[in-house]
Design a protein around this motif. Structure first.
Motif, PDB file in Angstrom:
ATOM      1  N   LEU A   6       0.833  -1.203   0.000  1.00  0.00           N
ATOM      2  CA  LEU A   6       0.000   0.000   0.000  1.00  0.00           C
ATOM      3  C   LEU A   6       0.863   1.246   0.000  1.00  0.00           C
ATOM      4  O   LEU A   6       1.491   1.564   1.012  1.00  0.00           O
ATOM      5  CB  LEU A   6      -0.907   0.000   1.236  1.00  0.00           C
ATOM      6  CG  LEU A   6      -1.734   1.277   1.438  1.00  0.00           C
ATOM      7  CD1 LEU A   6      -2.803   1.387   0.345  1.00  0.00           C
ATOM      8  CD2 LEU A   6      -2.371   1.282   2.829  1.00  0.00           C
ATOM      9  N   PRO A   7       0.884   2.002  -1.092  1.00  0.00           N
ATOM     10  CA  PRO A   7       1.517   3.317  -1.047  1.00  0.00           C
ATOM     11  C   PRO A   7       0.561   4.306  -0.360  1.00  0.00           C
ATOM     12  O   PRO A   7      -0.640   4.308  -0.642  1.00  0.00           O
ATOM     13  CB  PRO A   7       1.708   3.689  -2.526  1.00  0.00           C
ATOM     14  CG  PRO A   7       1.220   2.521  -3.326  1.00  0.00           C
ATOM     15  CD  PRO A   7       0.392   1.679  -2.433  1.00  0.00           C
ATOM     16  N   ALA A   8       1.097   5.113   0.519  1.00  0.00           N
ATOM     17  CA  ALA A   8       0.313   6.172   1.157  1.00  0.00           C
ATOM     18  C   ALA A   8       1.000   7.500   0.883  1.00  0.00           C
ATOM     19  O   ALA A   8       2.231   7.584   0.840  1.00  0.00           O
ATOM     20  CB  ALA A   8       0.197   5.933   2.660  1.00  0.00           C
ATOM     21  N   LEU A   9       0.208   8.542   0.682  1.00  0.00           N
ATOM     22  CA  LEU A   9       0.727   9.870   0.364  1.00  0.00           C
ATOM     23  C   LEU A   9       0.511  10.817   1.540  1.00  0.00           C
ATOM     24  O   LEU A   9      -0.536  10.785   2.186  1.00  0.00           O
ATOM     25  CB  LEU A   9       0.025  10.432  -0.869  1.00  0.00           C
ATOM     26  CG  LEU A   9       0.104   9.586  -2.143  1.00  0.00           C
ATOM     27  CD1 LEU A   9      -0.667  10.277  -3.267  1.00  0.00           C
ATOM     28  CD2 LEU A   9       1.548   9.326  -2.548  1.00  0.00           C
ATOM     29  N   MET A  10       1.478  11.672   1.794  1.00  0.00           N
ATOM     30  CA  MET A  10       1.424  12.632   2.890  1.00  0.00           C
ATOM     31  C   MET A  10       1.476  14.054   2.322  1.00  0.00           C
ATOM     32  O   MET A  10       2.532  14.570   1.980  1.00  0.00           O
ATOM     33  CB  MET A  10       2.599  12.415   3.847  1.00  0.00           C
ATOM     34  CG  MET A  10       2.694  13.429   4.981  1.00  0.00           C
ATOM     35  SD  MET A  10       4.164  13.172   6.024  1.00  0.00           S
ATOM     36  CE  MET A  10       5.491  13.487   4.836  1.00  0.00           C
ATOM     37  N   TYR A  11       0.308  14.673   2.226  1.00  0.00           N
ATOM     38  CA  TYR A  11       0.218  16.072   1.830  1.00  0.00           C
ATOM     39  C   TYR A  11       0.107  16.951   3.082  1.00  0.00           C
ATOM     40  O   TYR A  11      -0.199  16.470   4.178  1.00  0.00           O
ATOM     41  CB  TYR A  11      -1.015  16.309   0.961  1.00  0.00           C
ATOM     42  CG  TYR A  11      -0.960  15.720  -0.427  1.00  0.00           C
ATOM     43  CD1 TYR A  11      -0.349  16.405  -1.486  1.00  0.00           C
ATOM     44  CD2 TYR A  11      -1.546  14.477  -0.702  1.00  0.00           C
ATOM     45  CE1 TYR A  11      -0.312  15.873  -2.768  1.00  0.00           C
ATOM     46  CE2 TYR A  11      -1.517  13.939  -1.985  1.00  0.00           C
ATOM     47  CZ  TYR A  11      -0.901  14.636  -3.015  1.00  0.00           C
ATOM     48  OH  TYR A  11      -0.878  14.117  -4.283  1.00  0.00           O
ATOM     49  N   HIS A  12       0.316  18.235   2.890  1.00  0.00           N
ATOM     50  CA  HIS A  12       0.104  19.209   3.960  1.00  0.00           C
ATOM     51  C   HIS A  12      -0.837  20.306   3.455  1.00  0.00           C
ATOM     52  O   HIS A  12      -2.032  20.133   3.448  1.00  0.00           O
ATOM     53  CB  HIS A  12       1.443  19.763   4.456  1.00  0.00           C
ATOM     54  CG  HIS A  12       2.279  18.759   5.176  1.00  0.00           C
ATOM     55  ND1 HIS A  12       3.066  17.841   4.519  1.00  0.00           N
ATOM     56  CD2 HIS A  12       2.441  18.514   6.502  1.00  0.00           C
ATOM     57  CE1 HIS A  12       3.673  17.066   5.402  1.00  0.00           C
ATOM     58  NE2 HIS A  12       3.314  17.458   6.620  1.00  0.00           N
ATOM     59  N   SER A  13      -0.280  21.413   3.001  1.00  0.00           N
ATOM     60  CA  SER A  13      -1.103  22.533   2.527  1.00  0.00           C
ATOM     61  C   SER A  13      -1.417  22.399   1.040  1.00  0.00           C
ATOM     62  O   SER A  13      -0.583  21.949   0.248  1.00  0.00           O
ATOM     63  CB  SER A  13      -0.360  23.843   2.779  1.00  0.00           C
ATOM     64  OG  SER A  13      -1.064  24.951   2.259  1.00  0.00           O
ATOM     65  N   VAL A  14      -2.634  22.797   0.670  1.00  0.00           N
ATOM     66  CA  VAL A  14      -3.021  22.857  -0.746  1.00  0.00           C
ATOM     67  C   VAL A  14      -2.875  24.310  -1.171  1.00  0.00           C
ATOM     68  O   VAL A  14      -3.832  25.094  -1.169  1.00  0.00           O
ATOM     69  CB  VAL A  14      -4.454  22.334  -0.968  1.00  0.00           C
ATOM     70  CG1 VAL A  14      -4.776  22.272  -2.467  1.00  0.00           C
ATOM     71  CG2 VAL A  14      -4.622  20.955  -0.344  1.00  0.00           C
ATOM     72  N   VAL A  64      -4.144   3.533  -3.332  1.00  0.00           N
ATOM     73  CA  VAL A  64      -3.250   4.527  -2.743  1.00  0.00           C
ATOM     74  C   VAL A  64      -4.025   5.219  -1.629  1.00  0.00           C
ATOM     75  O   VAL A  64      -5.150   5.684  -1.841  1.00  0.00           O
ATOM     76  CB  VAL A  64      -2.776   5.571  -3.780  1.00  0.00           C
ATOM     77  CG1 VAL A  64      -2.041   6.725  -3.086  1.00  0.00           C
ATOM     78  CG2 VAL A  64      -1.868   4.921  -4.812  1.00  0.00           C
ATOM     79  N   ALA A  65      -3.442   5.265  -0.441  1.00  0.00           N
ATOM     80  CA  ALA A  65      -4.044   5.997   0.667  1.00  0.00           C
ATOM     81  C   ALA A  65      -3.620   7.463   0.578  1.00  0.00           C
ATOM     82  O   ALA A  65      -2.429   7.769   0.500  1.00  0.00           O
ATOM     83  CB  ALA A  65      -3.619   5.401   2.008  1.00  0.00           C
ATOM     84  N   VAL A  66      -4.600   8.351   0.585  1.00  0.00           N
ATOM     85  CA  VAL A  66      -4.335   9.786   0.446  1.00  0.00           C
ATOM     86  C   VAL A  66      -4.546  10.440   1.808  1.00  0.00           C
ATOM     87  O   VAL A  66      -5.635  10.338   2.385  1.00  0.00           O
ATOM     88  CB  VAL A  66      -5.274  10.417  -0.603  1.00  0.00           C
ATOM     89  CG1 VAL A  66      -4.967  11.904  -0.770  1.00  0.00           C
ATOM     90  CG2 VAL A  66      -5.151   9.689  -1.944  1.00  0.00           C
ATOM     91  N   THR A  67      -3.525  11.098   2.321  1.00  0.00           N
ATOM     92  CA  THR A  67      -3.634  11.732   3.627  1.00  0.00           C
ATOM     93  C   THR A  67      -3.116  13.167   3.585  1.00  0.00           C
ATOM     94  O   THR A  67      -2.233  13.494   2.782  1.00  0.00           O
ATOM     95  CB  THR A  67      -2.860  10.961   4.723  1.00  0.00           C
ATOM     96  OG1 THR A  67      -1.445  11.142   4.553  1.00  0.00           O
ATOM     97  CG2 THR A  67      -3.186   9.464   4.683  1.00  0.00           C
ATOM     98  N   PHE A  68      -3.665  13.991   4.469  1.00  0.00           N
ATOM     99  CA  PHE A  68      -3.254  15.392   4.607  1.00  0.00           C
ATOM    100  C   PHE A  68      -3.006  15.661   6.087  1.00  0.00           C
ATOM    101  O   PHE A  68      -3.860  15.351   6.926  1.00  0.00           O
ATOM    102  CB  PHE A  68      -4.347  16.332   4.102  1.00  0.00           C
ATOM    103  CG  PHE A  68      -4.572  16.291   2.619  1.00  0.00           C
ATOM    104  CD1 PHE A  68      -4.072  17.286   1.783  1.00  0.00           C
ATOM    105  CD2 PHE A  68      -5.296  15.246   2.042  1.00  0.00           C
ATOM    106  CE1 PHE A  68      -4.282  17.237   0.411  1.00  0.00           C
ATOM    107  CE2 PHE A  68      -5.510  15.192   0.671  1.00  0.00           C
ATOM    108  CZ  PHE A  68      -5.001  16.190  -0.147  1.00  0.00           C
ATOM    109  N   ASP A  69      -1.869  16.242   6.408  1.00  0.00           N
ATOM    110  CA  ASP A  69      -1.524  16.532   7.799  1.00  0.00           C
ATOM    111  C   ASP A  69      -1.838  17.966   8.186  1.00  0.00           C
ATOM    112  O   ASP A  69      -1.824  18.876   7.347  1.00  0.00           O
ATOM    113  CB  ASP A  69      -0.031  16.290   8.031  1.00  0.00           C
ATOM    114  CG  ASP A  69       0.315  14.818   8.135  1.00  0.00           C
ATOM    115  OD1 ASP A  69      -0.563  13.970   7.850  1.00  0.00           O
ATOM    116  OD2 ASP A  69       1.472  14.503   8.489  1.00  0.00           O
ATOM    117  N   ALA A  88     -11.974  10.820  -5.137  1.00  0.00           N
ATOM    118  CA  ALA A  88     -10.982  10.277  -4.208  1.00  0.00           C
ATOM    119  C   ALA A  88     -11.436  10.402  -2.767  1.00  0.00           C
ATOM    120  O   ALA A  88     -12.031  11.406  -2.372  1.00  0.00           O
ATOM    121  CB  ALA A  88      -9.640  11.002  -4.387  1.00  0.00           C
ATOM    122  N   GLY A  89     -11.121   9.403  -1.980  1.00  0.00           N
ATOM    123  CA  GLY A  89     -11.254   9.498  -0.534  1.00  0.00           C
ATOM    124  C   GLY A  89      -9.959  10.024   0.064  1.00  0.00           C
ATOM    125  O   GLY A  89      -8.935  10.131  -0.631  1.00  0.00           O
ATOM    126  N   ALA A  90      -9.977  10.356   1.343  1.00  0.00           N
ATOM    127  CA  ALA A  90      -8.770  10.869   1.990  1.00  0.00           C
ATOM    128  C   ALA A  90      -8.943  10.837   3.501  1.00  0.00           C
ATOM    129  O   ALA A  90     -10.058  10.706   4.020  1.00  0.00           O
ATOM    130  CB  ALA A  90      -8.471  12.301   1.538  1.00  0.00           C
TER     131      ALA A  90
END
Length: 263
Positions: A6-14, A64-69, A88-90
């Motif tokens: 499982l690839p997971a992504l770590m975003y912060h600010s858009v 792909v797991a999409v996440t935002f911190d 997309a979910g997140a």
């Protein structure tokens, strides 16, 4: 990478910013490009807890797991619309003690990403179908805190999220990515059933559910570039990472005693 990882992504600010925080801000048009490229490559885009649950059930689909911190307001105003367009979910990890304010842990750069979500805005995010996760109270590295401070950071933030939003909070993101055996135990015992760090590699179902690694997209990653990153990255081995953490942890403990915050 096999389909069972499982690839997971770590975003912060858009958003788009300059200076030292540039790589933590992905503008909405780039986010849209990245999500579209992942979907075109055959990946389903979901929140982290959903992805882990599906893996445990034996789902071998490409996810792909999409996440935002952190919980910046731009996630609601710019991120949610792009997620909707992409289908997309997140998961959004909220820094509970900073809601309604700014990212105080960033020091002189605390206003670069704009204001944090308010509690009402966080409720809007939850109503939009985004999983709400816990990112502690004040975004301090947890592995250098005393046991009492650690429990306050993890338990209080979890309880506030559940009580004020009337939802179950299952996922936790370690501030700055740092964790330890004690930190993971406290996170698990406080009601979470998964947690994520940084790691920059794909997660395998055989690995522990309380240290899920994530890749960090930047504004320089084109859609094709991000697909290539998650499909071809060479990770730091888990053993090497285990040996590297204690020394850096001691440096940060000494810095904290001296009044400095290394992140």
């Amino acid at each position: 990478m096999t389909w069972s990882t499982l690839p997971a992504l770590m975003y912060h600010s858009v958003s788009s910013v300059g200076g030292p925080l540039r790589d933590l801000a992905v503008p909405p048009e780039r986010l849209a490009e990245q999500l579209a490229a992942l979907s075109a490559a055959g990946y389903q885009l979901v929140g982290l807890t959903e992805a882990l649950d599906r893996l445990e059930r034996g789902d071998t689909g490409r996810m792909v797991a999409v996440t935002f911190d952190d919980g910046y307001r731009d996630f609601l105003t710019r991120g949610v619309p792009e997620l909707r367009k992409a289908g997309a979910g997140a998961t959004l990890y909220a820094s509970v003690g900073h809601l309604g304010g700014h990212a105080g842990w960033l020091g002189r750069w605390e206003r670069d990403f704009g204001p944090m979500l308010t509690w009402d805005e966080l409720a809007e995010v939850a109503a939009a179908g985004v999983e709400i996760g816990n990112h502690s109270l004040i975004h301090h590295p947890l592995d250098v805190l005393t046991p009492a401070q650690l429990r306050e950071e993890v338990v209080s933030s979890h309880d506030q999220l559940e009580q004020r939003l009337q939802i179950r909070v299952r996922s936790f993101a370690y501030p700055h990515g740092y964790n330890s055996d004690l930190v993971r135990r406290v996170v698990q015992r406080s009601g979470h059933d998964n947690a994520t760090e940084v790691g920059r590699r794909a997660h395998s179902p055989s690995e522990r559910r309380f240290a899920v690694p994530r890749f960090q997209p930047t504004p320089d990653h084109t859609g094709a570039g991000l697909v290539a990153l998650i499909e071809g990255a060479t990770p730091l081995s888990a053993q090497l990472k285990q040996y590297a953490q204690p020394g850096w942890r001691m440096v940060r403990k000494l810095a904290r005693k001296a009044g400095r915050n290394l992140t």
